[in-house]
Scaffold this active site. Structure first.
Site, PDB file in Angstrom:
ATOM      1  N   GLN A 292       5.199   3.647  12.057  1.00  0.00           N
ATOM      2  CA  GLN A 292       6.148   4.668  11.640  1.00  0.00           C
ATOM      3  C   GLN A 292       7.335   3.968  10.981  1.00  0.00           C
ATOM      4  O   GLN A 292       7.554   2.775  11.192  1.00  0.00           O
ATOM      5  CB  GLN A 292       6.604   5.470  12.866  1.00  0.00           C
ATOM      6  CG  GLN A 292       7.524   6.622  12.586  1.00  0.00           C
ATOM      7  CD  GLN A 292       6.936   7.624  11.609  1.00  0.00           C
ATOM      8  OE1 GLN A 292       7.113   7.447  10.395  1.00  0.00           O
ATOM      9  NE2 GLN A 292       6.262   8.659  12.099  1.00  0.00           N
TER      10      GLN A 292
ATOM     11  N   PHE B 119      13.454  14.202  10.003  1.00  0.00           N
ATOM     12  CA  PHE B 119      12.140  13.661  10.336  1.00  0.00           C
ATOM     13  C   PHE B 119      12.263  12.538  11.357  1.00  0.00           C
ATOM     14  O   PHE B 119      11.471  12.451  12.304  1.00  0.00           O
ATOM     15  CB  PHE B 119      11.452  13.157   9.067  1.00  0.00           C
ATOM     16  CG  PHE B 119      10.051  12.654   9.284  1.00  0.00           C
ATOM     17  CD1 PHE B 119       9.138  13.389  10.006  1.00  0.00           C
ATOM     18  CD2 PHE B 119       9.644  11.420   8.758  1.00  0.00           C
ATOM     19  CE1 PHE B 119       7.835  12.934  10.210  1.00  0.00           C
ATOM     20  CE2 PHE B 119       8.363  10.949   8.964  1.00  0.00           C
ATOM     21  CZ  PHE B 119       7.458  11.709   9.688  1.00  0.00           C
TER      22      PHE B 119
ATOM     23  N   LYS C 153      -6.176   1.435  21.150  1.00  0.00           N
ATOM     24  CA  LYS C 153      -6.730   1.877  19.866  1.00  0.00           C
ATOM     25  C   LYS C 153      -7.359   0.721  19.097  1.00  0.00           C
ATOM     26  O   LYS C 153      -8.437   0.852  18.507  1.00  0.00           O
ATOM     27  CB  LYS C 153      -5.637   2.559  19.034  1.00  0.00           C
ATOM     28  CG  LYS C 153      -5.172   3.891  19.613  1.00  0.00           C
ATOM     29  CD  LYS C 153      -4.303   4.674  18.649  1.00  0.00           C
ATOM     30  CE  LYS C 153      -2.938   4.082  18.485  1.00  0.00           C
ATOM     31  NZ  LYS C 153      -2.051   4.961  17.667  1.00  0.00           N
TER      32      LYS C 153
ATOM     33  N   SER D 258       0.863  -1.181   0.000  1.00  0.00           N
ATOM     34  CA  SER D 258       0.000   0.000   0.000  1.00  0.00           C
ATOM     35  C   SER D 258       0.895   1.224   0.000  1.00  0.00           C
ATOM     36  O   SER D 258       2.087   1.144   0.323  1.00  0.00           O
ATOM     37  CB  SER D 258      -0.941  -0.002   1.217  1.00  0.00           C
ATOM     38  OG  SER D 258      -0.212  -0.173   2.427  1.00  0.00           O
TER      39      SER D 258
ATOM     40  N   HIS E 246       3.723  -1.059   3.821  1.00  0.00           N
ATOM     41  CA  HIS E 246       3.089   0.236   3.553  1.00  0.00           C
ATOM     42  C   HIS E 246       4.182   1.257   3.273  1.00  0.00           C
ATOM     43  O   HIS E 246       5.016   1.551   4.141  1.00  0.00           O
ATOM     44  CB  HIS E 246       2.254   0.674   4.762  1.00  0.00           C
ATOM     45  CG  HIS E 246       1.488   1.940   4.546  1.00  0.00           C
ATOM     46  ND1 HIS E 246       0.462   2.059   3.629  1.00  0.00           N
ATOM     47  CD2 HIS E 246       1.595   3.166   5.143  1.00  0.00           C
ATOM     48  CE1 HIS E 246      -0.033   3.287   3.669  1.00  0.00           C
ATOM     49  NE2 HIS E 246       0.641   3.980   4.568  1.00  0.00           N
TER      50      HIS E 246
ATOM     51  N   GLU F 213       1.273   5.658   0.732  1.00  0.00           N
ATOM     52  CA  GLU F 213       0.765   6.897   1.312  1.00  0.00           C
ATOM     53  C   GLU F 213       1.160   8.069   0.429  1.00  0.00           C
ATOM     54  O   GLU F 213       2.307   8.186   0.013  1.00  0.00           O
ATOM     55  CB  GLU F 213       1.327   7.097   2.720  1.00  0.00           C
ATOM     56  CG  GLU F 213       0.833   8.398   3.368  1.00  0.00           C
ATOM     57  CD  GLU F 213       1.391   8.606   4.755  1.00  0.00           C
ATOM     58  OE1 GLU F 213       0.957   7.869   5.669  1.00  0.00           O
ATOM     59  OE2 GLU F 213       2.272   9.479   4.921  1.00  0.00           O
TER      60      GLU F 213
ATOM     61  N   TYR G 130       4.170   2.758  16.699  1.00  0.00           N
ATOM     62  CA  TYR G 130       5.550   3.239  16.792  1.00  0.00           C
ATOM     63  C   TYR G 130       6.489   2.125  17.241  1.00  0.00           C
ATOM     64  O   TYR G 130       6.524   1.775  18.417  1.00  0.00           O
ATOM     65  CB  TYR G 130       5.630   4.406  17.780  1.00  0.00           C
ATOM     66  CG  TYR G 130       5.145   5.698  17.185  1.00  0.00           C
ATOM     67  CD1 TYR G 130       6.043   6.648  16.722  1.00  0.00           C
ATOM     68  CD2 TYR G 130       3.784   5.960  17.056  1.00  0.00           C
ATOM     69  CE1 TYR G 130       5.610   7.838  16.153  1.00  0.00           C
ATOM     70  CE2 TYR G 130       3.330   7.134  16.474  1.00  0.00           C
ATOM     71  CZ  TYR G 130       4.252   8.071  16.028  1.00  0.00           C
ATOM     72  OH  TYR G 130       3.817   9.238  15.460  1.00  0.00           O
TER      73      TYR G 130
ATOM     74  N   ARG H 247      -4.429  10.910  16.149  1.00  0.00           N
ATOM     75  CA  ARG H 247      -4.603  12.101  16.981  1.00  0.00           C
ATOM     76  C   ARG H 247      -4.212  13.322  16.184  1.00  0.00           C
ATOM     77  O   ARG H 247      -4.909  14.330  16.177  1.00  0.00           O
ATOM     78  CB  ARG H 247      -3.739  11.992  18.242  1.00  0.00           C
ATOM     79  CG  ARG H 247      -3.989  13.133  19.241  1.00  0.00           C
ATOM     80  CD  ARG H 247      -2.844  13.310  20.192  1.00  0.00           C
ATOM     81  NE  ARG H 247      -1.645  13.837  19.522  1.00  0.00           N
ATOM     82  CZ  ARG H 247      -0.486  14.051  20.142  1.00  0.00           C
ATOM     83  NH1 ARG H 247      -0.364  13.764  21.421  1.00  0.00           N
ATOM     84  NH2 ARG H 247       0.535  14.534  19.460  1.00  0.00           N
ATOM     85  N   GLY H 248      -3.065  13.247  15.505  1.00  0.00           N
ATOM     86  CA  GLY H 248      -2.574  14.362  14.703  1.00  0.00           C
ATOM     87  C   GLY H 248      -1.492  15.153  15.413  1.00  0.00           C
ATOM     88  O   GLY H 248      -1.420  15.179  16.646  1.00  0.00           O
TER      89      GLY H 248
END
Length: 288
Positions: free
Chosen positions: A170, A210, A159, A7, A259, A9, A139, A99-100
């Site tokens: 991640q 990052f 979750k 997949s 992913h 992103e 994570y 959450r963001g």
């Protein structure tokens, strides 16, 4: 070697040139027949409208299964659920619930006064609608805000117990990082799929920055290898080789889904997929 499901992103374009770049990315990667593609939200929900438009366009024109990112940042519960309902009405059946990140200039997440306090509350609300498959973040290295590694595992379990179907991790640099995380999740009673997130490194300086922001451990050997590759103008060659080796090690360890974080730059992702034996199966349908 078993061929994994994949997949991708993408992030929503913020200019005309970026729109063409996104479409070029889709055209390059869609023939690899991903099981889904996702479209991100910017920090603080800054690309909310762009994400909605990109998701709608991809869903209607590409023939791909599209998952929309949705966060809790800077929106009330009603506003967030109205956005989700808009996705459902557009035919989008999958959401990546997060959450963001805090808005630019803020150090920590502060819930909207009438909003969801965290991702678990968002997931519970989305799951109660019965309209979506729900994916969440995970994570393998400790989240910068987590008390410790065990707390990260507990939060992921919360979750998934709240109604999420699958976790996307991640990125990380060594397969053992994922295997250690997978084993800890299994020990905690997590039995839903955990899919490793893969970052083909287009730009080492950006990837390193990052990684430091999101708590991803950078092995010394990776740092040294990329610094030498950058000096020798062989960064893409090293990135392709290391990413392919990472994916191969994961597959050998029983991983059957990957992913890819494409950063809307598809070439390295495509090359890694080719090296793994994932080849084009169909052309992207034409847009009327």
């Amino acid at each position: 070697m078993t061929t994994p499901e994949i997949s991708f992103e993408f992030f929503p374009p913020q200019s005309l040139a970026a729109s063409f770049r996104l479409w070029d990315t889709v055209q390059t990667l869609a023939p690899l027949e991903p099981r889904f593609v996702s479209v991100t939200y910017g920090a603080g929900g800054t690309t909310r409208e762009l994400t909605r438009d990109a998701v709608s366009t991809l869903h209607n024109s590409s023939g791909l299964s599209v998952a929309a990112h949705l966060t809790c940042v800077n929106a009330s519960r009603q506003e967030t659920l109205e956005i989700a309902d808009g996705f459902a009405k557009a035919g989008v059946k999958d959401i990546v619930a997060l959450r963001g990140d805090p808005p630019k200039g803020q150090d920590q997440f502060v819930p909207h006064p009438d909003g969801f306090a965290n991702s678990v509350e968002l997931i519970e609300a989305l799951a109660s609608t019965g309209k979506f498959g729900i994916r969440v973040g995970a994570y393998p290295d400790k989240h910068p805000e987590a008390q410790d590694f065990a707390a990260d595992i507990d939060w992921l379990k919360a979750k998934l117990d709240a109604g999420a179907d699958e976790a996307l991790t991640q990125f990380f640099f060594e397969a053992e990082t994922f295997f250690r995380f997978r084993d800890a999740c299994a020990k905690a009673g997590i039995d839903k799929p955990i899919v490793p997130g893969i970052l083909p490194i287009e730009n080492w300086k950006g990837a390193r920055n990052f990684a430091r922001r999101c708590g991803t451990h950078i092995p010394v050997w990776v740092e040294n290898a990329f610094e030498k590759a950058v000096r020798d103008d062989r960064e893409d060659l090293l990135a392709t080789a290391l990413c392919t080796e990472l994916c191969s090690d994961l597959i050998d360890g029983g991983v059957d889904k990957l992913h890819f974080y494409t950063l809307n730059r598809p070439e390295l992702t495509r090359d890694v997929c080719f090296a793994l034996g994932i080849t084009p199966k169909a052309e992207l349908q034409n847009v009327a």
